[in-house]
Design an enzyme around this catalytic site. Structure first.
Site, short mmCIF file in Angstrom:
data_model
loop_
_atom_site.label_atom_id
_atom_site.label_comp_id
_atom_site.label_asym_id
_atom_site.label_seq_id
_atom_site.Cartn_x
_atom_site.Cartn_y
_atom_site.Cartn_z
N TRP A 130 -5.57 -6.78 -6.88
CA TRP A 130 -5.61 -6.15 -8.19
C TRP A 130 -5.97 -7.23 -9.21
CZ3 TRP A 130 -0.95 -5.68 -11.77
CH2 TRP A 130 -1.22 -4.82 -12.86
N ASP A 211 4.64 -7.05 -4.69
CA ASP A 211 4.30 -6.12 -5.75
C ASP A 211 4.18 -4.72 -5.15
OD1 ASP A 211 3.50 -4.91 -8.08
OD2 ASP A 211 1.49 -5.76 -8.10
N LYS A 246 2.98 5.62 -11.07
CA LYS A 246 2.32 6.58 -10.19
C LYS A 246 3.32 7.52 -9.53
CE LYS A 246 -1.14 3.51 -10.63
NZ LYS A 246 -1.05 2.27 -11.44
#
Length: 402
Positions: A130, A211, A246
């Site tokens: 990311w 993460d 999310k």
């Protein structure tokens, strides 16, 4: 005062979203933005959230500052969620957490803490990762390198390369790891591979920073925590950033956590104090409302089960879209090897599309994806997946192969 400031080029994914919004074609498709979309192309409000939000809003009352670390109930419930109930009861005294401003805020709090006490360490992120991982750690002054992760020939994990790079890292290197639903590739380690990684982390005295933004989107809430659970069971201290954007569809509420697992209760107390020090010098304390929603859902057995069912429904829909995309591409171009679409997991997939092919999709078909070829699977729906499959097959297929 500001005349010498350069212009920020902007985030490429957010810039792509602006281009998509300006697209006039009615049948345009957005596979770029990293947000879960339902079968209608909308960001959903979860049933469990809808059940508690109006109740909380009606009885909001005064909104004083929260404690620096955030709500204790929220922190305890989140820690139990990511560790599992039995493990949480076993290691709870050496585990701490803070309520953060989403996953990005958790990463930054942990990053600042690590920079204070491991100033000479280097950070290593997966290749690719990311993009904000690199931006956050470089902004704090870390040198950021990478370890091999994605194999473009198989569209899977280059595990031998990853393991060799981990073994070559200096002691006390900080390693950013994705426990499940790797962003941006969707290619995950197996459990046996995680066990091998954990042995190297322990043997090389590396500092793991995990993460986890998509817990439940690969196999399930508990199953997706395997890497975290195995690392804790192996006695390894770690930091874990958590995001609920999310999985609770609460993007604008900025709900996350930074969890730290240490060697003992005394160390945990000192670790929490240093997390609080980082927060005080940054945003001082977290917001209230989103955390209350999540805590209310997780604390109620029925609501918690409904939320877990909803995460399962989102996961199932994305798996069905993967199946449809794969089947549609194979029907149109049988020689294409796209089986990796079925083995990759979560919201994202690295498709193997080149930047030139992505441009063709945008110009010729009104289909928007990131230049790397990464797509957000939830952007596929029953009413567009066949058209996307046809367009992908067209731009990826070499007629000479059949």
């Amino acid at each position: 005062m500001f005349s010498h400031l350069p212009l920020y080029a902007g985030d490429p994914i957010l810039s792509l979203q602006q281009a998509y919004l300006a697209e006039p074609r009615a049948d345009k498709v957005n596979l770029g933005i990293g947000a879960y979309q339902d079968e209608n192309g909308a960001i959903p409000t979860l049933r469990s959230v809808a059940a508690v939000r109006p109740v909380l809003a009606a009885d909001l009352g005064p909104t004083p500052y929260q404690p620096i670390a955030g709500s204790k109930q929220y922190r305890d419930l989140v820690t139990e969620l990511v560790l599992g109930s039995d493990r949480y009861r076993k290691v709870g005294e050496r585990t701490v957490a803070i309520q953060s401003l989403g996953g990005s805020g958790a990463l930054r709090v942990g990053c600042d803490l690590l920079k204070r006490y491991f100033p000479d360490s280097q950070v290593f992120i997966s290749a690719p990762s990311w993009p904000n991982h690199q931006a956050i750690f470089e902004a704090a002054g870390f040198k950021v390198g990478s370890y091999r992760y994605f194999d473009a020939t198989t569209n899977g994990v280059d595990f031998d390369g990853m393991l060799a790079d981990l073994q070559a890292m200096p002691a006390r290197s900080i390693v950013i790891l994705h426990p499940a639903c790797h962003n941006p590739t969707g290619a995950d380690l197996t459990r046996d591979q995680w066990d091998a990684v954990i042995k190297v982390i322990a043997g090389r005295n590396l500092l793991p920073f995990l993460d986890m933004a998509y817990q439940g989107f690969a196999e399930g809430i508990d199953e997706d925590g395997y890497a975290v659970h195995a690392m804790v069971d192996a006695g390894i201290s770690l930091l874990l950033s958590v995001s609920f954007s999310k999985t609770f569809s609460l993007y604008g509420e900025r709900c996350g956590a930074l969890v730290g697992v240490s060697a003992d209760a005394d160390e945990a107390k000192r670790l929490l104090s240093q997390m609080e020090m980082s927060i005080r010098a940054n945003y001082s304390s977290p917001p209230t409302f989103g955390g209350k929603i999540i805590a209310r859902v997780l604390a109620d057995a029925a609501l918690r089960q409904d939320w877990m069912d909803e995460v399962g429904e989102m996961r199932t829909r994305m798996l069905r879209m993967r199946d449809r995309l794969h089947a549609g591409m194979k029907a149109r171009a049988p020689s294409l090897n796209v089986d990796y679409l079925l083995s990759q997991r979560g919201m994202f997939s690295y498709t193997g599309l080149s930047a030139a092919q992505v441009e063709r999709l945008r110009v010729e078909h009104g289909i928007y994806a990131v230049n790397s070829g990464r797509i957000c699977v939830s952007g596929l729906r029953d009413d567009n997946v066949d058209r996307v499959a046809a367009a992908f097959a067209e731009v990826m297929h070499d007629p000479g192969q059949d």
